[in-house]
Design a protein around this motif. Structure first.
Motif, mmCIF file in Angstrom:
data_model
loop_
_atom_site.group_PDB
_atom_site.id
_atom_site.type_symbol
_atom_site.label_atom_id
_atom_site.label_comp_id
_atom_site.label_asym_id
_atom_site.label_seq_id
_atom_site.Cartn_x
_atom_site.Cartn_y
_atom_site.Cartn_z
ATOM 1 N N ARG A 1 -4.601 -8.608 -1.376
ATOM 2 C CA ARG A 1 -3.976 -7.293 -1.374
ATOM 3 C C ARG A 1 -4.370 -6.607 -2.677
ATOM 4 N N VAL A 2 -4.616 -5.288 -2.630
ATOM 5 C CA VAL A 2 -5.051 -4.542 -3.800
ATOM 6 C C VAL A 2 -4.076 -3.395 -4.077
ATOM 7 N N VAL A 3 -3.567 -3.377 -5.310
ATOM 8 C CA VAL A 3 -2.695 -2.301 -5.769
ATOM 9 C C VAL A 3 -3.461 -1.510 -6.826
ATOM 10 N N MET A 4 -3.658 -0.236 -6.567
ATOM 11 C CA MET A 4 -4.263 0.629 -7.567
ATOM 12 C C MET A 4 -3.166 0.954 -8.582
ATOM 13 N N VAL A 5 -3.427 0.685 -9.869
ATOM 14 C CA VAL A 5 -2.483 0.986 -10.943
ATOM 15 C C VAL A 5 -3.252 1.893 -11.896
ATOM 16 N N THR A 6 -2.944 3.191 -11.854
ATOM 17 C CA THR A 6 -3.838 4.161 -12.470
ATOM 18 C C THR A 6 -3.100 5.388 -12.979
ATOM 19 N N ALA A 7 -3.717 6.080 -13.915
ATOM 20 C CA ALA A 7 -3.176 7.344 -14.407
ATOM 21 C C ALA A 7 -3.656 8.518 -13.559
ATOM 22 N N ILE A 8 -4.521 8.259 -12.598
ATOM 23 C CA ILE A 8 -5.056 9.327 -11.748
ATOM 24 C C ILE A 8 -4.024 9.688 -10.677
ATOM 25 N N SER A 9 -3.548 10.913 -10.734
ATOM 26 C CA SER A 9 -2.614 11.370 -9.699
ATOM 27 C C SER A 9 -3.347 11.399 -8.363
ATOM 28 N N PRO A 10 -2.704 10.887 -7.337
ATOM 29 C CA PRO A 10 -3.390 10.813 -6.046
ATOM 30 C C PRO A 10 -3.492 12.166 -5.367
ATOM 31 N N GLY A 11 -4.582 12.338 -4.666
ATOM 32 C CA GLY A 11 -4.786 13.495 -3.812
ATOM 33 C C GLY A 11 -5.339 12.986 -2.494
ATOM 34 N N THR A 12 -5.845 13.874 -1.688
ATOM 35 C CA THR A 12 -6.361 13.440 -0.386
ATOM 36 C C THR A 12 -7.576 12.535 -0.525
ATOM 37 N N ASP A 13 -8.129 12.425 -1.757
ATOM 38 C CA ASP A 13 -9.250 11.502 -1.978
ATOM 39 C C ASP A 13 -8.851 10.045 -1.749
ATOM 40 N N ILE A 14 -7.555 9.741 -1.774
ATOM 41 C CA ILE A 14 -7.122 8.353 -1.578
ATOM 42 C C ILE A 14 -7.141 7.929 -0.115
ATOM 43 N N LEU A 15 -7.271 8.891 0.805
ATOM 44 C CA LEU A 15 -7.143 8.562 2.221
ATOM 45 C C LEU A 15 -8.210 7.591 2.707
ATOM 46 N N ASP A 16 -9.384 7.627 2.108
ATOM 47 C CA ASP A 16 -10.460 6.743 2.539
ATOM 48 C C ASP A 16 -10.534 5.453 1.725
ATOM 49 N N LEU A 17 -9.636 5.302 0.771
ATOM 50 C CA LEU A 17 -9.647 4.094 -0.055
ATOM 51 C C LEU A 17 -8.799 3.010 0.613
ATOM 52 N N PRO A 18 -9.351 1.831 0.820
ATOM 53 C CA PRO A 18 -8.626 0.775 1.549
ATOM 54 C C PRO A 18 -7.718 -0.079 0.654
ATOM 55 N N PHE A 19 -6.872 0.572 -0.157
ATOM 56 C CA PHE A 19 -5.916 -0.167 -0.982
ATOM 57 C C PHE A 19 -4.643 -0.425 -0.194
ATOM 58 N N ASP A 20 -3.797 -1.280 -0.754
ATOM 59 C CA ASP A 20 -2.525 -1.606 -0.106
ATOM 60 C C ASP A 20 -1.349 -0.848 -0.704
ATOM 61 N N ASP A 21 -1.442 -0.492 -1.976
ATOM 62 C CA ASP A 21 -0.377 0.268 -2.623
ATOM 63 C C ASP A 21 -0.977 1.014 -3.803
ATOM 64 N N TYR A 22 -0.246 2.030 -4.298
ATOM 65 C CA TYR A 22 -0.768 2.908 -5.346
ATOM 66 C C TYR A 22 0.357 3.187 -6.323
ATOM 67 N N LEU A 23 0.184 2.792 -7.569
ATOM 68 C CA LEU A 23 1.161 3.057 -8.616
ATOM 69 C C LEU A 23 0.527 3.976 -9.652
ATOM 70 N N VAL A 24 1.273 4.988 -10.072
ATOM 71 C CA VAL A 24 0.791 5.914 -11.089
ATOM 72 C C VAL A 24 1.398 5.519 -12.429
ATOM 73 N N LYS A 25 0.524 5.327 -13.428
ATOM 74 C CA LYS A 25 0.969 4.976 -14.772
ATOM 75 C C LYS A 25 1.730 6.153 -15.390
ATOM 76 N N PRO A 26 2.665 5.862 -16.279
ATOM 77 C CA PRO A 26 3.048 4.556 -16.789
ATOM 78 C C PRO A 26 3.900 3.800 -15.772
ATOM 79 N N VAL A 27 3.784 2.486 -15.791
ATOM 80 C CA VAL A 27 4.561 1.644 -14.888
ATOM 81 C C VAL A 27 5.412 0.672 -15.707
ATOM 82 N N SER A 28 6.537 0.304 -15.134
ATOM 83 C CA SER A 28 7.465 -0.605 -15.809
ATOM 84 C C SER A 28 7.243 -2.043 -15.362
#
Length: 195
Positions: free
Chosen positions: A82-109
């Protein structure tokens, strides 16, 4: 570390980020309960990755090979993690084709990281259709948190995502034998996307 009473093998988590401080911090969050591997670049991640890795925490913006490229390679190699994107990049429709399982926007706890890994380990037990449903719902929730209602209504990509969710939902019964939804779906999310 205290002695573990858990009878199953420790799961392995790979943390990939070009920021050493963040890698060290996430490692600290997870080291008590998981075997943690680290990589500071996309190329190093692909060298480190093996079939033992259950979850990858992956930054999107890295010099050289981006997280998006690493994710594509993981899926091309058909590595069952399973892949979780952990990134400072705010998601847009560009994420629709990315086969990740979850997306967290930094900062994360600490809780964000630990909860994400725990969710991914539960998802690993799902069949392929259920994993796709949960990943689709995750993408929808991520976009919904960043887009206005008008933007969602105007987005053909978001519309296609909701239609795919409807198709997947029709394929399976999301309700367990006791009438309870899979625990990952909150009542609010079910009410919001199923109606």
């Amino acid at each position: 570390m205290g002695e573990s009473i858990d009878t199953h093998e420790r799961q392995t988590v790979l943390i990939v980020d070009d920021q050493p401080d963040e890698v060290d911090l996430y490692s600290e969050f997870l080291a008590e309960d998981y075997t943690v591997l680290t990589a500071y670049s996309g190329a190093e991640a692909l060298e480190t990755l093996s079939s033992d890795v259950a979850v990858v925490l992956l930054d999107r913006r890295m010099p050289g090979m981006s997280g998006d490229d690493v994710l594509a390679t993981i899926r091309e190699r058909e590595i069952d993690c399973r892949v979780v994107m952990v990134t400072a990049i705010s998601p847009g429709t560009d994420i629709l084709d990315l086969p990740f399982d979850d997306y967290l926007v930094k900062p994360v706890s600490r809780e964000d990281i630990r909860d994400a890994v725990s969710r991914m380990l539960v998802r690993a037990s799902y069949d392929e259709t259920m994993r796709e449903i949960v990943a689709t719902v995750s993408k929808m929730a991520t976009l919904e948190s960043m887009m206005t209602l008008l933007e969602m209504e105007a987005s053909s990509e978001y519309t296609a995502l909701t239609e795919r969710f409807g198709d997947l939902r029709a394929e399976i019964d999301l309700w367990g034998p006791n009438g309870d939804p899979y625990p990952e779906f909150s009542t609010e999310k079910i009410d919001g996307v199923f109606s």
